[in-house]
Design a protein around this motif. Structure first.
Motif: not given
Length: 194
Positions: A51-57, A80, A86, A113, A137-138
């Motif tokens: 799930r690389s397209d989601l916000p970072t967790r 993410g 970052h 990733w 988190c992002d």
């Protein structure tokens, strides 16, 4: 042997002791079986989606300092991506830090990733405020904090059975990607639970 992985289910007769039907079928007594060998079933498994397209967790599994990197956290990126520069925020709490470097398997890399276990060198973070179980988190899209939640609780070897209305105080996080936090109003500090 029955193999069940999400949407894949296969029954594979085999003998681990004699190696039958692991890689190839040799025993004529297995002539009734026309399905794949264990290796063929494993080779046909689809890799998990990242799930690389989601916000970072990233769930923090370790906190330490090294001479080369300074203050670091280790964990698995659940969603993410992470790369140097970052801005990330720790939850619970709102400690914000900058990623200085990312390491994977002991080597410095440009990014990590979803699905990767990484070590992240941070700047601008007091590591005394970070606990195992916190989630990075992002900073632009942090996870929301909650005041209550429902949980399924699994226990082993407890002297008194849990009944409806029992008070439960979770203590430790073990191999779990779900993060939960509660606030202890008497002490006034967050406790990490997962």
């Amino acid at each position: 042997l029955t193999i069940v992985l999400r949407d894949v289910a296969a029954k594979v007769p085999l003998s681990g002791f004699q190696g039958e039907n692991l890689v190839e079928r040799l025993d004529p007594r297995l002539g009734w079986y026309e399905g794949p060998t264990l290796l063929q079933v494993i080779d046909n498994l689809r890799p998990p989606t990242r799930r690389s397209d989601l916000p970072t967790r990233l769930t923090v599994s370790d906190i330490f300092k090294t001479p080369g990197l300074g203050g670091c956290v280790a964990g698995k990126i659940e969603a993410g991506a992470v790369e140097a520069g970052h801005s990330l925020v720790f939850r619970p709490g709102d400690t914000v830090g900058q990623v200085r470097a990312v390491e994977k398997h002991g080597r410095r890399v440009t990014s990590g990733w979803a699905g990767d276990s990484v070590v992240i060198a941070l700047q601008g973070v007091d590591l005394d405020t970070v606990r195992v179980g916190h989630v990075l988190c992002d900073a632009k899209c942090p996870i929301p904090l909650v005041t209550s939640f429902y949980a399924q609780i699994l226990t082993f070897d407890i002297p008194v059975p849990l009944t409806k209305g029992s008070h439960v105080v979770p203590q430790h996080r073990v191999n779990c990607s779900v993060f939960v936090a509660y606030w202890n109003h008497e002490v006034g500090s967050p406790y990490t639970v997962a």
